[in-house]
Design an enzyme around this catalytic site. Structure first.
Site, mmCIF file in Angstrom:
data_model
loop_
_atom_site.group_PDB
_atom_site.id
_atom_site.type_symbol
_atom_site.label_atom_id
_atom_site.label_comp_id
_atom_site.label_asym_id
_atom_site.label_seq_id
_atom_site.Cartn_x
_atom_site.Cartn_y
_atom_site.Cartn_z
ATOM 1 C CG PHE A 32 34.192 53.005 40.614
ATOM 2 C CD1 PHE A 32 35.485 53.242 41.055
ATOM 3 C CD2 PHE A 32 33.996 52.162 39.540
ATOM 4 C CE1 PHE A 32 36.567 52.632 40.437
ATOM 5 C CE2 PHE A 32 35.067 51.555 38.913
ATOM 6 C CZ PHE A 32 36.359 51.787 39.358
ATOM 7 C CB ILE A 92 32.117 48.506 33.607
ATOM 8 C CG1 ILE A 92 31.102 49.659 33.503
ATOM 9 C CG2 ILE A 92 32.542 48.026 32.216
ATOM 10 C CD1 ILE A 92 31.654 50.927 32.877
ATOM 11 C CD GLU A 95 42.194 42.683 31.191
ATOM 12 O OE1 GLU A 95 43.194 42.220 31.779
ATOM 13 O OE2 GLU A 95 42.263 43.418 30.198
ATOM 14 C CG HIS A 98 36.827 43.797 41.934
ATOM 15 N ND1 HIS A 98 36.969 43.671 43.294
ATOM 16 C CD2 HIS A 98 36.389 45.063 41.724
ATOM 17 C CE1 HIS A 98 36.636 44.802 43.885
ATOM 18 N NE2 HIS A 98 36.276 45.669 42.953
#
Length: 160
Positions: A32, A92, A95, A98
């Site tokens: 990812f 990173i 919003e 998570h």
């Protein structure tokens, strides 16, 4: 006391020379944010080579994301084939909540594997607010991960 030629600096601290010869290193890299983690891995691998770790003594695997890193590290640690392991990833902030979940759980998992298996693990799972912060850190953190892994193996040998 060692002379300045046999010392190096890590995180602003002077430590004994890092000797990576004959060390076996396992690396688990999250895919990812692949462009970032590929660069992190590249910096880590170059530094391991500079520290004397042979490419044939490095096993480098990838997993989908940061949450999968601990179980892959655990599988490697159970084999007892490695002197140290390295976790590479990049989380990173988005919003949602998570970010905290992935950051906290992946970090805790890495630590648990290290302690459960008495195996040094350099944790270079970046946790950043934005992509710019990640790009600003990938090279340094990749190199640092290699140095931390080698330093901790050297220290563990001294302490045993």
């Amino acid at each position: 006391m060692q002379d300045a030629d046999t010392q190096t600096t890590i995180f602003g601290n002077t430590v004994a020379e890092l000797v990576g010869e004959n060390l076996r290193i396992g690396i688990v890299q999250a895919r990812f944010n692949a462009a970032l983690t590929d660069r992190l891995a590249q910096a880590c691998l170059v530094e391991l080579e500079l520290l004397g770790v042979s490419a044939k003594h490095i096993e480098h695997v990838s997993v989908p994301g940061a949450l999968e890193i601990p179980i892959a590290l655990q599988a490697m640690a159970r084999r007892k084939d490695f002197d140290a392991l390295i976790a590479l990833g990049c989380i990173i902030r988005g919003e949602t909540y998570h970010f905290e979940l992935v950051s906290n759980e992946s970090g805790a998992g890495v630590t648990r594997v290290s302690l459960d298996h008495a195996t040094p693990i350099a944790n270079a799972i970046l946790t950043v607010e934005n992509e710019d912060q990640a790009w600003a850190r990938v090279d340094d953190k990749g190199r640092d991960a290699a140095r931390v892994a080698v330093e901790m193996v050297n220290l563990m040998e001294e302490l045993s």
